[in-house]
Design an enzyme around this catalytic site. Structure first.
Site, short mmCIF file in Angstrom:
data_model
loop_
_atom_site.label_atom_id
_atom_site.label_comp_id
_atom_site.label_asym_id
_atom_site.label_seq_id
_atom_site.Cartn_x
_atom_site.Cartn_y
_atom_site.Cartn_z
N LYS A 1 0.95 -1.25 0.01
CA LYS A 1 0.12 -0.04 0.06
C LYS A 1 1.06 1.21 0.13
O LYS A 1 1.91 1.26 0.56
CB LYS A 1 -0.62 -0.23 1.23
CG LYS A 1 -1.99 1.01 1.47
CD LYS A 1 -2.60 0.84 2.71
CE LYS A 1 -3.91 1.79 2.98
NZ LYS A 1 -4.72 1.36 3.97
N SER B 1 -9.39 1.39 3.16
CA SER B 1 -8.88 2.23 2.22
C SER B 1 -7.55 1.64 1.68
O SER B 1 -7.01 2.07 0.46
CB SER B 1 -8.01 3.38 3.17
OG SER B 1 -7.14 2.76 4.12
N SER C 1 -9.58 -1.11 7.17
CA SER C 1 -9.24 -0.87 5.86
C SER C 1 -8.31 -2.04 5.23
O SER C 1 -8.11 -2.07 3.98
CB SER C 1 -7.94 0.25 5.88
OG SER C 1 -8.73 1.31 5.55
N1 GLN Z 1 -12.92 3.17 6.72
C1 GLN Z 1 -12.42 3.59 7.84
C2 GLN Z 1 -12.40 5.17 8.08
O1 GLN Z 1 -12.53 5.86 7.14
C3 GLN Z 1 -11.41 2.80 8.14
C4 GLN Z 1 -9.89 3.57 7.49
C5 GLN Z 1 -8.54 2.77 7.83
O2 GLN Z 1 -8.55 1.62 8.32
N2 GLN Z 1 -7.57 3.25 7.37
O3 GLN Z 1 -11.68 5.65 8.87
#
Ligand code: GLN
Length: 460
Positions: free
Chosen positions: A64, A139, A163
């Site tokens: 990532k 994400s 994420s």
């Molecule tokens: N969707 C969650 C958020 O927007 C998780 C994001 C993540 O785990 N980086 O915070």
């Protein structure tokens, strides 16, 4: 889909070339922000010459793009870091490279990992591996999609509130968010330091065990890493599993609930017991998360001021203008929203009413989980309330987008290990994952449980 073992006896150069070619064939998914081809081929030649060896000898992987890694800029999918060349590599990447793995590219994500669909990337969304009109999830959407498309057998992600698990579920791959502190966060762009966890995407549970075994462990450069504990294991029949009732309400898509129930049936058939359990504080988890996490985000993003590193606005006349314009140009809307919310909940007038209350409620949630784990070996539920949604469907309404995180944030707030396991698909052909949540440091047991059911899985 390939497994890590399929790569180990091949030429590393051939492995890398195949991965790069496959990445190029699938460019339209926009799963990758950059290929690290030159460096990957150099390392592959060294592996083939016998100069580098190890448990992941010649195995290509993707990180990532919020992991500091050599071979391409580390952008965190933001304009702020668009030209940022990492001066060092993340501990997780270093450890994988020390075992002979070869990073071939950097995966797309929501900018600074803020989001659940990869639509917040400053460079455009990633498309779902099973339906290009749907989101990849986020994400870590890019990492999930490169694994699902079989470009590489594994990819790294970070999970702050879901994420890794959510995109794994949306793309029919395994995703593990380990116990908080299992893998060093050193060299990973910080989102929310009290929940950020490093994990991986794989095509099967045994590969997740292998990758986690390599990455896990104490790192003097990250004071929150736990002493080494991760060791692959097996499970015997008779595990006690709790089906979280609060995650199986009418608000959850019926096809998602059906796939979870199918998996429950498989657990029972394998000799485990499954009972419904209650986690009443779970209904506050989203509210807690969206106070605590923006607070930490606002603090972690304060360093991007246009002075030290990252994007610097041009033609400014004052220092205040330099800060303001650099941040305005470097961050996407969702980053700014979180900075605003975070600054607000931490401000002296509102700290007690929001941040402090949220931390207290977080403790209640942690206690509730701990109580359940006195009687159960693992908990099960959906990963997300729906399968992958249409690109653009939730972008206008942040609350709608945040609701997708409702079942992943509880384990994050409590620092518990949680994995997403492929559990079949909807009638429309979209993958659905189930989530297994374990006790702190029980990561290997979750993977073992998934492994033991793999042979009966519908789709592999
Ligand atoms: N969707 C969650 C958020 O927007 C998780 C994001 C993540 O785990 N980086 O915070």
């Amino acid at each position: 889909m390939t497994k890590i073992a399929d790569y180990l006896s091949n030429s590393a150069v051939e492995n890398v070339k195949r991965a790069i070619a496959k990445a190029q064939e699938n460019e339209d998914y926009h799963a990758l922000l950059a290929l690290t081809e030159t460096r990957a081929l150099e390392r592959a030649a060294k592996v083939d010459a016998g100069l580098i060896t190890g448990r992941l000898k010649g195995v290509p992987f993707v990180v990532k793009d919020n992991f500091l890694a050599f071979g391409a800029p580390t952008t965190a999918a933001s304009k702020m870091l668009e030209k940022f060349d990492a001066p060092l590599q993340a501990t997780a990447v270093e450890k994988l490279e020390a075992e002979g793995a070869i990073c071939i590219g950097k995966a797309n994500l929501d900018a600074f990992a803020h989001g659940g669909s990869t639509e917040n990337s400053a460079f455009g969304p990633t498309k779902n591996a099973y339906d290009k009109s749907k989101v990849a999830g986020g994400s870590s959407g890019g990492s999930a999609v490169v694994t699902a498309l079989d470009i590489v057998p594994f990819a790294l992600g970070s999970d702050t509130g879901g994420s890794i698990r959510e995109p794994a579920s949306f793309n029919d791959v395994y995703g593990i968010k380990p116990t908080y502190g299992t893998v060093s966060r050193y060299g990973v762009v910080a989102m929310a330091s009290s929940t950020d966890s490093i994990g991986c995407f794989t095509t099967n549970a045994a590969d997740a065990e292998l990758v986690m075994s390599v990455m896990a462990g104490r790192d003097p450069k990250d004071m929150t890493t736990l002493p080494d504990f991760f060791a692959p294991t097996e499970v015997k029949p008779g595990q006690k599993i709790g089906l979280v009732k609060d995650f199986m309400t009418d608000d959850v898509d019926p096809e998602v609930r059906a796939r979870v129930n199918d998996y429950v049936a498989k657990l029972r058939a394998a000799g485990h017991s499954v009972e419904e359990v209650e986690l009443p504080t779970a209904k506050y988890a989203l509210a807690i998360y969206y106070i605590v996490v923006p607070a930490e985000v606002s603090s972690n993003l304060a360093r991007y001021d246009g002075v030290r590193y990252g994007h610097r606005a041009e033609g400014v006349k004052t220092l205040a203008e330099l800060y303001g314009r650099s941040r305005d140009e470097g961050f996407v809307t969702e980053n700014k929203r979180r900075i605003m919310i975070g600054s607000y909940v931490l401000s002296s007038g509102f700290f007690d009413a929001y941040y402090l209350q949220a931390q207290k409620a977080r403790t209640l949630l942690i206690n509730e989980f701990d109580k359940l784990f006195e009687n159960y070996d693992a908990l099960i539920g959906p990963v997300a309330p729906t399968p992958a949604f249409a690109i653009g469907a939730n972008t206008a309404d942040p609350i709608k987008m945040y609701l997708a995180d409702i079942m992943t944030v509880p384990a994050s707030l409590a620092g518990l290990p949680a994995i997403s396991v492929p559990a079949g698909e909807t009638e429309g052909g979209l993958p659905v994952g189930v989530q297994l949540i374990g006790k702190r440091r029980d990561d290997a047991r979750l993977l073992a449980l998934a492994k033991s059911l793999e042979s009966t899985e519908a789709k592999q």
